[in-house]
Design an enzyme around this catalytic site. Structure first.
Site, short mmCIF file in Angstrom:
data_model
loop_
_atom_site.label_atom_id
_atom_site.label_comp_id
_atom_site.label_asym_id
_atom_site.label_seq_id
_atom_site.Cartn_x
_atom_site.Cartn_y
_atom_site.Cartn_z
N ARG A 162 0.84 -1.23 0.10
CA ARG A 162 0.11 0.07 -0.10
C ARG A 162 0.75 1.30 0.05
O ARG A 162 0.41 2.34 0.86
CB ARG A 162 -1.05 0.17 1.17
CG ARG A 162 -2.08 -0.99 1.16
CD ARG A 162 -2.89 -0.88 0.12
NE ARG A 162 -4.31 -1.73 0.20
CZ ARG A 162 -4.42 -2.99 0.02
NH1 ARG A 162 -3.26 -3.60 -0.44
NH2 ARG A 162 -5.26 -3.65 0.26
N SER A 237 -10.49 -0.39 3.22
CA SER A 237 -9.65 -0.51 4.47
C SER A 237 -9.42 0.86 5.02
O SER A 237 -8.73 1.58 4.20
CB SER A 237 -8.60 -1.20 4.02
OG SER A 237 -8.76 -2.49 3.74
N GLU A 333 -4.80 4.04 6.24
CA GLU A 333 -4.45 3.87 4.86
C GLU A 333 -4.97 5.19 3.89
O GLU A 333 -4.39 5.24 3.25
CB GLU A 333 -4.98 2.33 4.37
CG GLU A 333 -4.54 2.04 2.96
CD GLU A 333 -5.49 0.99 2.24
OE1 GLU A 333 -6.37 1.34 1.70
OE2 GLU A 333 -5.36 -0.11 2.60
#
Ligand code: EPU
Length: 337
Positions: A162, A237, A333
Site C-alpha cells: 500500500r 480498508s 491507509e
C-alpha cells in the site's frame, strides 16, 4: 473548462462526506488539465480521482480538480502479452472488466475495488494475493512544478505494501494521467490460493477456473464482506495491516494464541488490523450515523450525513485502543484531508 464555486464534494468521495470546495473544475482533456495547472489564481489544489481513498474532514478552501481523462487502448501486443494503456479517469472496475472481455489476464483478483485507474499506483492497490505492481508497466504523470510530462517505470515507483513513491518522496508533486499494464494473453498466472477464493470457486462448481471465473468469485466474496459505497459510504480498508517484529509477535502470542498472522520476511510478521479492531470490541459498533462495518472491522462507514471529523475521531479512538490492548500502532491507509 468552467471553474465553479461552492460545490459539494459528496459525489466525488466514496465516503459520501458533504464537504464543500470553494472552487471546483473537472477536466477531460490533457489540454484543459495543463490550462488549469497554469492558472496562478488557485495555488491550493485538491486532486480528485475516484475519491475512494480519502476522508474529507473539512471544507476545502482552494480548487478541487477532478481528473476525468477517459480512454483505454492496446499499445502493443505479441503472442503472449498485451500492453494496455488506460487514462487516469477510467473507473477501475470497469477497466478490469474491459480487460477480462479481451481475455487479458492479471487484474482479475483486483475486481470491484472502488476508485479510478489513475490513483491505483499511488497506494499500490491490492487484494487476494495480487497487487498492482505485479502487472504495472509504467505511468505518465504531470510534474506540478514544471508542468512537464514524466514517465515512471515500475522501478521508479518504489512500490511497497500500500505504498509507492507517490505517497513518499513524490507525495503531492505529480498528477498521474495514464497507466500502462502488461497483461497476459494466454498461460494466465492464476492466484487462487488466497483467502476464500478456492472455496468460492468450488461453491460455484468450477474445477479449472478461467480469469473470468476468478473475477466472479472475487466479486462474490467482496460483495459478501465489503459495503458498496453506493449504499453505505466507505473508503475500503481504513487502516493498513501492521507489520511487527518476530519478538513482538512471540510476546503477543502468550496472551493471544489465536492471533492470525502472515510472515512478511524472516524477521517480520503482518497482523490483520481487522482482527485487532474486532478484538478491541469495535466491529459493528454504530455511533449515530457512522461506525465500524458489521462484516469487516477494517472498514469505517458513513450511514448517511456523517461528518468527516467524527469518523477521524473514531479512527483515533480505535488506534488508541489497539495500542493500549496490543501495543501495536495501526496506521490509516486513507488520506486524511
Ligand atoms: N479479520 C477479523 N475480523 C475482521 C476482519 C478481518 O478477525 O473484521 C481477520 C480474519 O482472521 C481474516 C484476516 O483478518 O482471516 C484477514 O482478513 P481479509 O482476508 O478479509 O483481509 P484483510 O487483511 O482484512 C486485506 C486488504 C483488503 C483486501 C483483502 C483481501 C489491507 C489493509 N486490506 O484486508 O483491501 O480486499 O486483504 O485481499 O491490506 C482495501 O485496501 O480497501 C481493501 C479492502
Amino acid at each position: 473548462m468552467h471553474i465553479l464555486n461552492n460545490i459539494s464534494l459528496k459525489p466525488y468521495n466514496t465516503f459520501g462526506i458533504d464537504a464543500v470546495a470553494k472552487h471546483f473544475t473537472s477536466v477531460s482533456t490533457i489540454q484543459d488539465l495543463q490550462k488549469v495547472l497554469k492558472l496562478e489564481t488557485y495555488p491550493n489544489k485538491l486532486i480528485l480521482g475516484g475519491g475512494s481513498n480519502m476522508l474529507l474532514t473539512k471544507d476545502f478552501n482552494g480548487l478541487a480538480l477532478h481528473i476525468n481523462l477517459k480512454g483505454i487502448k492496446i499499445i502493443s501486443e505479441d503472442k503472449n502479452h498485451a500492453i494496455v494503456k488506460a487514462q487516469a479517469g477510467e473507473n477501475w472496475h470497469e477497466f478490469v472488466q474491459w480487460c477480462l472481455k479481451h481475455d487479458f489476464g492479471g487484474l482479475e483478483n483486483l475486481s470491484l475495488i472502488p476508485g479510478n485507474v489513475g490513483t491505483t499506483p499511488i497506494q499500490n492497490i491490492g487484494a487476494y494475493g495480487v497487487e498492482i505492481k505485479d502487472t504495472f508497466e509504467s505511468c505518465e504523470a504531470i510534474n506540478l512544478k514544471t508542468l512537464q510530462f514524466e514517465n515512471f517505470s515500475k522501478e521508479d515507483c518504489h512500490f511497497g505494501y500500500r505504498n509507492s513513491t507517490f505517497k513518499q518522496e513524490n507525495k503531492g508533486k505529480y498528477i498521474i494521467t495514464s497507466v500502462c499494464f502488461k497483461l497476459t494473453k494466454k498461460n494466465h498466472n492464476l492466484h487462487i490460493n488466497y483467502g476464500t477464493i478456492a472455496t468460492q470457486l468450488e461453491e460455484n462448481g468450477i474445477k479449472t477456473p478461467t480469469i473470468q471465473d476468478i473475477s466472479k468469485a472475487v466479486i462474490t466474496i467482496r460483495k459478501s464482506k465489503l459495503p458498496n459505497p453506493k449504499n453505505i459510504g466507505n473508503s475500503g480498508s481504513f487502516f493498513k495491516n501492521p507489520v511487527i517484529s518476530k519478538s513482538e509477535f512471540e510476546t503477543l502470542t502468550k496472551n493471544f494464541p489465536d492471533i492470525p498472522n502472515y510472515p512478511v520476511s524472516e524477521q517480520e510478521i503482518k497482523i490483520p488490523a481487522g482482527w485487532l479492531i474486532e478484538k478491541s470490541g469495535f466491529k459493528g459498533k454504530q455511533f449515530g450515523n457512522y461506525g465500524v462495518h458489521k462484516k469487516q472491522a477494517l472498514v469505517l462507514v458513513n450511514y448517511g450525513g456523517a461528518q468527516g471529523l467524527d469518523i477521524l475521531k473514531l479512527s483515533q479512538l480505535i488506534q488508541k485502543t489497539v495500542k493500549r490492548l496490543f501495543n501495536i500502532s495501526i496506521e490509516a491507509e486513507v488520506n486524511i484531508i
